[in-house]
Design an enzyme around this catalytic site. Structure first.
Site, PDB file in Angstrom:
ATOM      1  N   TYR A  94       0.711  -1.186  -0.038  1.00 15.89           N
ATOM      2  CA  TYR A  94      -0.086   0.235   0.064  1.00 15.89           C
ATOM      3  C   TYR A  94       0.750   1.195   0.267  1.00 15.89           C
ATOM      4  O   TYR A  94       1.638   1.423   0.871  1.00 15.89           O
ATOM      5  CB  TYR A  94      -0.676  -0.083   1.153  1.00 15.89           C
ATOM      6  CG  TYR A  94      -2.093   0.891   1.181  1.00 15.89           C
ATOM      7  CD1 TYR A  94      -3.216   0.407   0.617  1.00 15.89           C
ATOM      8  CD2 TYR A  94      -2.142   2.203   1.896  1.00 15.89           C
ATOM      9  CE1 TYR A  94      -4.406   1.229   0.527  1.00 15.89           C
ATOM     10  CE2 TYR A  94      -3.263   2.779   1.964  1.00 15.89           C
ATOM     11  CZ  TYR A  94      -4.402   2.438   1.194  1.00 15.89           C
ATOM     12  OH  TYR A  94      -5.423   3.145   1.090  1.00 15.89           O
ATOM     13  N   SER A 189       1.223  -7.617   1.643  1.00 21.94           N
ATOM     14  CA  SER A 189       0.343  -6.772   2.296  1.00 21.94           C
ATOM     15  C   SER A 189      -0.688  -6.555   1.289  1.00 21.94           C
ATOM     16  O   SER A 189      -1.280  -7.441   0.873  1.00 21.94           O
ATOM     17  CB  SER A 189       1.031  -5.419   2.880  1.00 21.94           C
ATOM     18  OG  SER A 189      -0.026  -4.602   3.527  1.00 21.94           O
ATOM     19  N   GLN A 190      -1.004  -5.355   0.760  1.00 18.19           N
ATOM     20  CA  GLN A 190      -1.570  -5.064  -0.342  1.00 18.19           C
ATOM     21  C   GLN A 190      -1.327  -6.066  -1.626  1.00 18.19           C
ATOM     22  O   GLN A 190      -2.360  -6.438  -2.068  1.00 18.19           O
ATOM     23  CB  GLN A 190      -1.548  -3.416  -0.942  1.00 18.19           C
ATOM     24  CG  GLN A 190      -2.605  -3.359  -1.975  1.00 18.19           C
ATOM     25  CD  GLN A 190      -2.355  -1.678  -2.653  1.00 18.19           C
ATOM     26  OE1 GLN A 190      -3.156  -0.992  -2.524  1.00 18.19           O
ATOM     27  NE2 GLN A 190      -1.224  -1.764  -3.089  1.00 18.19           N
ATOM     28  N   ASP A 275       0.824  -8.832  13.997  1.00 16.99           N
ATOM     29  CA  ASP A 275       0.483  -7.858  12.904  1.00 16.99           C
ATOM     30  C   ASP A 275      -0.545  -6.806  13.231  1.00 16.99           C
ATOM     31  O   ASP A 275      -1.837  -7.288  13.357  1.00 16.99           O
ATOM     32  CB  ASP A 275       0.165  -8.549  11.519  1.00 16.99           C
ATOM     33  CG  ASP A 275       0.233  -7.664  10.314  1.00 16.99           C
ATOM     34  OD1 ASP A 275       0.101  -6.480  10.341  1.00 16.99           O
ATOM     35  OD2 ASP A 275       0.424  -8.184   9.113  1.00 16.99           O
ATOM     36  N   HIS A 304       4.060  -6.515  11.083  1.00 16.95           N
ATOM     37  CA  HIS A 304       3.784  -6.392   9.542  1.00 16.95           C
ATOM     38  C   HIS A 304       4.764  -6.649   8.649  1.00 16.95           C
ATOM     39  O   HIS A 304       4.508  -7.149   7.391  1.00 16.95           O
ATOM     40  CB  HIS A 304       2.974  -5.231   9.256  1.00 16.95           C
ATOM     41  CG  HIS A 304       2.284  -5.044   7.863  1.00 16.95           C
ATOM     42  ND1 HIS A 304       1.327  -6.288   7.323  1.00 16.95           N
ATOM     43  CD2 HIS A 304       2.392  -4.318   6.891  1.00 16.95           C
ATOM     44  CE1 HIS A 304       1.072  -5.968   6.421  1.00 16.95           C
ATOM     45  NE2 HIS A 304       1.497  -4.891   5.941  1.00 16.95           N
TER      46      HIS A 304
END
Length: 325
Positions: A94, A189-190, A275, A304
């Site tokens: 992101y 992640s994203q 996370d 994360h």
């Protein structure tokens, strides 16, 4: 660090009821079946760039994405290959753009083609060229991307991003130096959420590697995550009372936990138990619902950042075995 979510054993047992939204498959079939707008480029373009790395060939890529609009990327390929290459298509976290051409070289050094997709609207390096997000639908959104076009699935930001990602995979399937049967998608992640969505939308992938994936069980993430980006949803709903049902209906079409139910390629997941950005229970939701053969690496004391370089080594071994004759 205190627990960010449910304990590990509870996450392993966590299987919430998460019904598909109505018309989910038809929505995506229609989206991916749309013809490009008039005047859009009709094929990928590759321009070789000199990065000063004689063992890696790098190309500045422009691929027609959503509505045929060009999306930038970097394609890295090892020099001297005599046979079609296995390929790793990577989607980014992101707020990240594709960056500079020499930044992401691990997969090409390992002997694979490696395509990095710029995420529309999220690029940071003007010198490297960025992909703008010029489509309508940002009115009323809070800063960020999760609520851009939140009024309906048709206008939502991730409709465009997921379509871009599918087009990047399709471009590699017809690239003359890539083996179309050996394409893996990955991301952190994203990027992990996008990879899961692509795995559900594109049949016949060789594999998928989602790391600490975002966009999984979005409604839960919005309610328990302590840090952005999920908090963007709460910020929006604090301003727009009475829209909760509409917001989560829209987001359900982009929930990677739903796309996971359509995915059949072998998968290697990673989840971090501390996370606070992508709570582990949301990632486990997608893992449990994943329809294909799957493996999981849990990083119990990591946030994360996940497994970092240790997990990259796991991925290298996993892809090597996946592509072995």
């Amino acid at each position: 660090m205190p627990s960010a979510d449910l304990p590990l054993e509870e996450c392993r047992a966590f299987r919430p009821d998460l019904p598909l939204p109505g018309g989910f498959d038809a929505f995506w079939a229609g989206t991916l079946g749309e013809a490009p707008h008039d005047g859009a480029p009709d094929k990928p373009r590759y321009k070789e760039v000199d990065c000063g790395l004689p063992r890696i060939r790098t190309y500045d890529v422009s691929i027609p994405g959503y509505a045929g609009r060009p999306v930038r990327g970097w394609l890295h390929m090892p020099t001297g290959a005599t046979e079609p290459l296995g390929c790793v298509v990577e989607f980014l976290g992101y707020g990240r753009g594709r960056g500079l051409p020499h930044e992401e070289l691990m997969w090409a050094c390992a002997g694979y083609a490696h395509l990095v997709m710029d995420t529309r609207g999220q690029g940071w390096s003007a010198a490297a060229g960025v992909t703008p997000d010029t489509d309508p639908g940002a009115a009323g959104a809070v800063p960020g991307f999760l609520t851009r076009g939140i009024e309906s699935p048709e206008t939502h930001y991730y409709r465009r991003v997921f379509t871009d990602a599918v087009r990047f995979v399709e471009a590699m399937r017809v690239h003359p130096e890539v083996d179309p049967a050996r394409i893996v998608v990955t991301g952190v992640s994203q990027g992990g959420g996008i990879a899961l969505a692509v795995a559900g939308l594109v049949p016949g992938l060789a594999g998928v590697m989602p790391d600490v994936p975002f966009l999984c069980h979005i409604a839960r993430g919005a309610r328990i995550a302590g840090l952005p980006p999920y908090t963007e949803i709460a910020s929006y709903l604090r301003l727009h009372h009475g829209r909760t049902e509409q917001v989560f209906r829209t987001l359900s079409y982009f929930d990677a936990a739903h796309h996971a139910t359509r995915a059949t390629a072998p998968a290697l997941f990673s989840i971090a138990m501390a996370d606070e950005i992508c709570p582990p229970s949301t990632c486990f939701t997608a893992y449990h619902r994943y329809a294909g053969r799957k493996e999981l690496r849990v990083y119990e004391f990591n946030g994360h950042e996940g497994g970092g370089a240790h997990h990259r080594a796991e991925q290298l071994a996993w892809v090597r075995d996946l592509f072995a004759p």
